[in-house]
Design a protein around this motif. Structure first.
Motif: not given
Length: 203
Positions: A124-125, A122, A127-128, A131, A32, A7-9, A11, A30
């Protein structure tokens, strides 16, 4: 692998009281396409996407998509809370990543807020996920081998191959050791599945 590892954190969030234009600028800055919406106490109340924001900013008449909405006098401010989605799919940090990724693909979700209890920790996208997939198999293999050697410095030895994130472990150990290595390999970022096979001549 679990959600916490991907996850991205922290958020990126927006308050529901923000205007649509404020939120549009944030998403653009950003890079997003969607963000969680929070109330004054910081609790999750919804999700807003770039599509929601554009619908809030432009008229429904197709010809009007070339110009901003204008009306006689001062038009009412459209706020994020007016256009956001309130029925939100969420996950916990310990949610299985593969299961959540499948759900995101099936349901067409671009973002899933991640909660610890009732607090947002956080997101989860897609994009994550991209990656993770983009991590090379060679790097994943090196990380798996390093994890095994750190946990079992005296052996037994394992042959590790990786293809599209799927790890194949070959070794002479069985029983508890094989299960331990299997679980250990699953914790490595970029691993999507692990298979353990017997290989009497593995080095």
């Amino acid at each position: 692998m679990i959600v916490r590892e991907a996850m991205s954190t922290p958020a990126v969030t927006v308050p529901g009281s923000w205007s649509v234009r404020q939120a549009v600028r944030l998403l653009h800055e950003r890079g997003v396409t969607a963000v969680p919406v929070v109330d004054q106490a910081g609790y999750l109340v919804g999700v807003v996407t770039e599509t929601d924001l554009l619908r809030g900013e432009f008229e429904t008449d197709p010809a009007a998509f070339l110009r901003a909405t204008a009306a006689a006098g001062e038009p009412p401010v459209v706020r994020v809370e007016d256009v956001m989605t309130t029925e939100v799919r969420t996950a916990s940090e310990s949610t299985d990543l593969a299961a959540l990724a499948e759900l995101m693909i099936t349901m067409g979700l671009g973002i899933v807020p991640v909660l610890r209890g009732d607090r947002l920790v956080g997101v989860l996208r897609r994009h994550d996920l991209m990656r993770l997939v983009s991590d090379s198999d060679a790097r994943v293999r090196d990380d798996v081998l390093a994890a095994i050697r750190e946990r079992f410095p005296a052996g037994p030895h394992w042959t590790v191959t990786v293809r599209a994130g799927v790890v194949r472990l070959q070794g002479t150990a069985g029983g508890h050791a094989a299960r331990a290595v299997h679980l250990l390999a699953r914790t490595v970022p970029g691993v999507t599945r692990v298979a353990v096979v017997d290989a009497p001549n593995a080095v």
